[in-house]
Each structure stands twice: as structure tokens, then as C-alpha cells.
Design an enzyme around this catalytic site. Sequence first.
Site, PDB file in Angstrom:
ATOM      1  N   LYS A 114       0.823  -1.221   0.000  1.00  0.00           N
ATOM      2  CA  LYS A 114       0.000   0.000   0.000  1.00  0.00           C
ATOM      3  C   LYS A 114       0.849   1.259   0.000  1.00  0.00           C
ATOM      4  O   LYS A 114       0.450   2.272  -0.567  1.00  0.00           O
ATOM      5  CB  LYS A 114      -0.962   0.002   1.192  1.00  0.00           C
ATOM      6  CG  LYS A 114      -2.059  -1.021   1.054  1.00  0.00           C
ATOM      7  CD  LYS A 114      -3.266  -0.662   1.891  1.00  0.00           C
ATOM      8  CE  LYS A 114      -4.444  -1.573   1.574  1.00  0.00           C
ATOM      9  NZ  LYS A 114      -5.527  -1.462   2.515  1.00  0.00           N
ATOM     10  N   LYS A 205      -5.597 -10.394  -6.151  1.00  0.00           N
ATOM     11  CA  LYS A 205      -6.768 -10.784  -5.353  1.00  0.00           C
ATOM     12  C   LYS A 205      -7.956  -9.859  -5.643  1.00  0.00           C
ATOM     13  O   LYS A 205      -7.771  -8.688  -5.998  1.00  0.00           O
ATOM     14  CB  LYS A 205      -6.432 -10.834  -3.863  1.00  0.00           C
ATOM     15  CG  LYS A 205      -6.298  -9.517  -3.208  1.00  0.00           C
ATOM     16  CD  LYS A 205      -6.173  -9.636  -1.686  1.00  0.00           C
ATOM     17  CE  LYS A 205      -6.120  -8.202  -1.164  1.00  0.00           C
ATOM     18  NZ  LYS A 205      -5.840  -8.021   0.200  1.00  0.00           N
ATOM     19  N   LYS A 208     -11.602  -4.388  -2.970  1.00  0.00           N
ATOM     20  CA  LYS A 208     -12.437  -3.189  -3.080  1.00  0.00           C
ATOM     21  C   LYS A 208     -11.688  -2.066  -3.771  1.00  0.00           C
ATOM     22  O   LYS A 208     -12.281  -1.153  -4.297  1.00  0.00           O
ATOM     23  CB  LYS A 208     -12.769  -2.651  -1.685  1.00  0.00           C
ATOM     24  CG  LYS A 208     -13.415  -3.625  -0.769  1.00  0.00           C
ATOM     25  CD  LYS A 208     -13.650  -2.996   0.596  1.00  0.00           C
ATOM     26  CE  LYS A 208     -13.100  -3.922   1.659  1.00  0.00           C
ATOM     27  NZ  LYS A 208     -13.785  -3.985   2.896  1.00  0.00           N
TER      28      LYS A 208
HETATM   29  P1  TYM Z   1     -10.626  -6.292   4.742  1.00  0.00           P
HETATM   30  O1  TYM Z   1     -11.638  -5.247   5.066  1.00  0.00           O
HETATM   31  O2  TYM Z   1      -9.669  -6.024   3.623  1.00  0.00           O
HETATM   32  O3  TYM Z   1     -11.324  -7.674   4.431  1.00  0.00           O
HETATM   33  C1  TYM Z   1     -12.284  -8.274   5.296  1.00  0.00           C
HETATM   34  C2  TYM Z   1     -12.111  -9.788   5.276  1.00  0.00           C
HETATM   35  O4  TYM Z   1     -12.253 -10.280   3.939  1.00  0.00           O
HETATM   36  C3  TYM Z   1     -11.122 -11.107   3.595  1.00  0.00           C
HETATM   37  N1  TYM Z   1     -10.839 -10.930   2.167  1.00  0.00           N
HETATM   38  C4  TYM Z   1     -10.697 -11.937   1.297  1.00  0.00           C
HETATM   39  N2  TYM Z   1     -10.789 -13.280   1.449  1.00  0.00           N
HETATM   40  C5  TYM Z   1     -10.614 -14.043   0.341  1.00  0.00           C
HETATM   41  N3  TYM Z   1     -10.368 -13.526  -0.906  1.00  0.00           N
HETATM   42  C6  TYM Z   1     -10.276 -12.190  -1.095  1.00  0.00           C
HETATM   43  N4  TYM Z   1     -10.047 -11.694  -2.312  1.00  0.00           N
HETATM   44  C7  TYM Z   1     -10.442 -11.331   0.036  1.00  0.00           C
HETATM   45  N5  TYM Z   1     -10.415  -9.979   0.195  1.00  0.00           N
HETATM   46  C8  TYM Z   1     -10.644  -9.757   1.509  1.00  0.00           C
HETATM   47  C9  TYM Z   1      -9.986 -10.576   4.468  1.00  0.00           C
HETATM   48  O5  TYM Z   1      -8.985 -11.542   4.641  1.00  0.00           O
HETATM   49  C10 TYM Z   1     -10.710 -10.235   5.759  1.00  0.00           C
HETATM   50  O6  TYM Z   1     -10.836 -11.373   6.580  1.00  0.00           O
HETATM   51  N6  TYM Z   1      -7.195  -5.533   8.304  1.00  0.00           N
HETATM   52  C11 TYM Z   1      -8.472  -6.172   8.010  1.00  0.00           C
HETATM   53  C12 TYM Z   1      -9.586  -5.726   8.948  1.00  0.00           C
HETATM   54  C13 TYM Z   1      -9.270  -5.912  10.389  1.00  0.00           C
HETATM   55  C14 TYM Z   1      -9.271  -7.148  11.098  1.00  0.00           C
HETATM   56  C15 TYM Z   1      -8.934  -6.799  12.444  1.00  0.00           C
HETATM   57  C16 TYM Z   1      -9.506  -8.482  10.753  1.00  0.00           C
HETATM   58  C17 TYM Z   1      -8.971  -4.920  11.268  1.00  0.00           C
HETATM   59  N7  TYM Z   1      -8.751  -5.452  12.500  1.00  0.00           N
HETATM   60  C18 TYM Z   1      -8.837  -7.783  13.442  1.00  0.00           C
HETATM   61  C19 TYM Z   1      -9.400  -9.470  11.746  1.00  0.00           C
HETATM   62  C20 TYM Z   1      -9.080  -9.103  13.080  1.00  0.00           C
HETATM   63  C21 TYM Z   1      -8.882  -5.795   6.604  1.00  0.00           C
HETATM   64  O7  TYM Z   1      -8.502  -4.767   6.084  1.00  0.00           O
HETATM   65  O8  TYM Z   1      -9.787  -6.662   6.048  1.00  0.00           O
END
Ligand code: TYM
Length: 343
Positions: A114, A205, A208
Site C-alpha cells: 500500500k 486478489k 475493493k
Molecule cells: P478487509 O476489510 O480487507 O477484508 C475483510 C475480510 O475479507 C477477507 N478478504 C478476502 N478473502 C478471500 N479472498 C479475497 N479476495 C479477500 N479480500 C478480503 C480478508 O482476509 C478479511 O478477513 N485488516 C483487516 C480488517 C481488520 C481485522 C482486524 C480483521 C482490522 N482489525 C482484526 C481481523 C481481526 C482488513 O482490512 O480486512
Amino acid sequence: MRIVSGIQPTGNLHLGNYLGAIRNWVRMQDELAEGSEALFFLADLHAISMPHDPEALRRGTLEMAAALVACGIDPARSVLFNQAQVPQHAELQWLLNGTARMGWLNRMTQWKDKAGKNREGASVALFAYPVLQAADVLLYQTTHVPVGEDQKQHLELARDIAQKFNNDFAPKDENGEEAPVFTLPEPYIPPVAARIMSLRDGTAKMSKSDPSDMSRINLTDDPDEVMKKVKKAKTDPEPLPSEREGLDGRAEALNLVTIYAALADEPVDAVLATHGGQGFGAFKPALGELLVETLRPISSRFAELMQDREALDAILARGAAKARERAVPTLDAAYTALGLVRG
Ligand code: TYM
């Protein structure tokens, strides 16, 4: 069991989020044993680590809350909230900043991706992001964290921080035994669909932040959009193989079969046993139908929930009150362990 996970309320909930994480949140919630609890949150504090529009964040937070409920998160059974209403997350992050090492954060692939070449111009929040994520889970003595594959490294970091904090600061009881301040959380990464790829590029991947909306299926896409995106998905000219090895080196084909398998709740081998030999001209419409059927109830429930903004506000306020209660004992223990005097 204490289950905790979060999602950033930026952009739309897409199929990668759903199959990689949210569907497992719902399953874990539904199978929770007596005495166990699940907390799910909107990571709005994480969302300010990248340039953002405040109005879009406000709207996105409510939309994501509605999307999670539409997918099956039940606010009566799970604690559903947004971080900004639970100040203990940011507080614990500061306490953990004393334990996290610059070298550990420098190795995070998400930071490298990023920030790109412009590290000097990246926000401090983007660099410190994984420490906030560690605080999110450690605050609740979490045992299991359902996430997609891309969050594995952040979870490993949370364990490293917890371990070092416990080693350095955990108080000893009268027998000299350490009484750990934090539980070490385990990631739960699904065996299928841990990493759903872009429909336009099987090596990137689904995300968003991809500028092309054709690269992802949003949970609010209508049936025509879904069918169009699936039909236009990048593929190769070969028919589907009958065995798993036949997908080696065919990233786009593997991705579509994986999506089908996850939606149908079948192993990849079973999908290939049925569809092997078919060209994409036949397979894509079958996949599109399956997607439309999965998304139909979610999008109609989402539209209903979005009609009542006050109800959504109330869900988040109730969830936040519960989360604050759950957070206090661990936060107090962390202050005390560090020798911070609070009267
Ligand atoms: P975020 O908002 O990017 O994504 C939310 C969840 O979706 C999963 N994910 C995917 N799984 C499979 N294939 C994909 N293409 C894909 N894109 C996203 C992510 O692995 C995630 O589980 N940093 C985290 C949010 C967060 C968090 C936490 C998660 C903040 N604090 C504490 C767990 C525990 C994030 O940006 O996820």
C-alpha cells in the site's frame, strides 16, 4: 471460544470478503457453544490510514453494518459494532506500540504494497495499522479469528506482540508462575476460498480498491450485472479438466472453479468430476446462476435494512456498549502490567 474479526467499511462488500471471511463468521456464530461469544466489527479506525472522504466513510459504515446483518450476522447473538465507538481499541494500540518493533512492521507485505514507492508520503497510521489490528483481537482475549489468507501475516504479528508483552510484563503469581495478560489468537482460514482472485486477472486478489468494478462481484450487484461480469471474466480457451492437476498454470480457470466449489459447498474435485470437459461457454452460465441464487436473499435483505437508518444506528450503539464492557478488564490489566498509574 471467543471469536473476533473485522472488516473495513470502505467500498462494497464483495465476493472475496464473503467467501473468505463473512460466511465463516456466520457459520461460527451459528455453531457457537454455550459460554462462547463472537464479536464482529467495522474497522473504521483502520480506514483512515489511507486518504478518504469523511462522508463516504460515514455512509460506508452504515452500509457495511447492513451488509453484515444481511449476510446473517445476528446482532442479538453476536456483538456487532464499529471501532470508533469503542475507544479501548485505540488506547490498547498505544500501549502495544511500546512492544511492537519497527522491524516487524517493516516486514508487513500490506504496508509494502500500500505504501508502494512513496513510503515517505504514507501515513503513520498505515505503518502502525497492524498494531491496531493486534489491539482489536488482544483486547477481548480472542481465541479464534476468522479471516482470509491475506490477513494471516497480521495475525502472526498479533501473536508476536502478545507473546513479547506477556514475556516482558506479565505479572507473576505467588508461585512465580506467569499470569499472561493476553491470549494468543489462532487465525481460522477457510480450506477453500481463502483467496478469491480478480475476475480480470487471476494473479491479483479480488479487492475493493481495484479501479475496475468488472474485477469483482459486489454483494449488491443485480442479477444482470452478475451475469455480465461472469460472462466477461477472463478465461483461457481450454475446456475444464476432470482433475485438479489440470488447473495448474490456469489461474483464471482455477479461480472460477474455486468460486463455484465454495458456493456449492463442494470440494473442487467434485465440481471437476461434474463439469470436466465443459467449455466456459457452458460453465460460466452455471456459475452465474449459482451466484445470483446466493446473492438474491442477501441483496433484498440489505435493501430492506438500508430503509431504516435509525435501527442500524441502534444496533451499532448496543454492540458498542457491550464491546466496551468486554474490553475493560484486559485494558486495565495492560495498564497495570506496564506500571501506569491511573488512580
Ligand atoms: P478487509 O476489510 O480487507 O477484508 C475483510 C475480510 O475479507 C477477507 N478478504 C478476502 N478473502 C478471500 N479472498 C479475497 N479476495 C479477500 N479480500 C478480503 C480478508 O482476509 C478479511 O478477513 N485488516 C483487516 C480488517 C481488520 C481485522 C482486524 C480483521 C482490522 N482489525 C482484526 C481481523 C481481526 C482488513 O482490512 O480486512
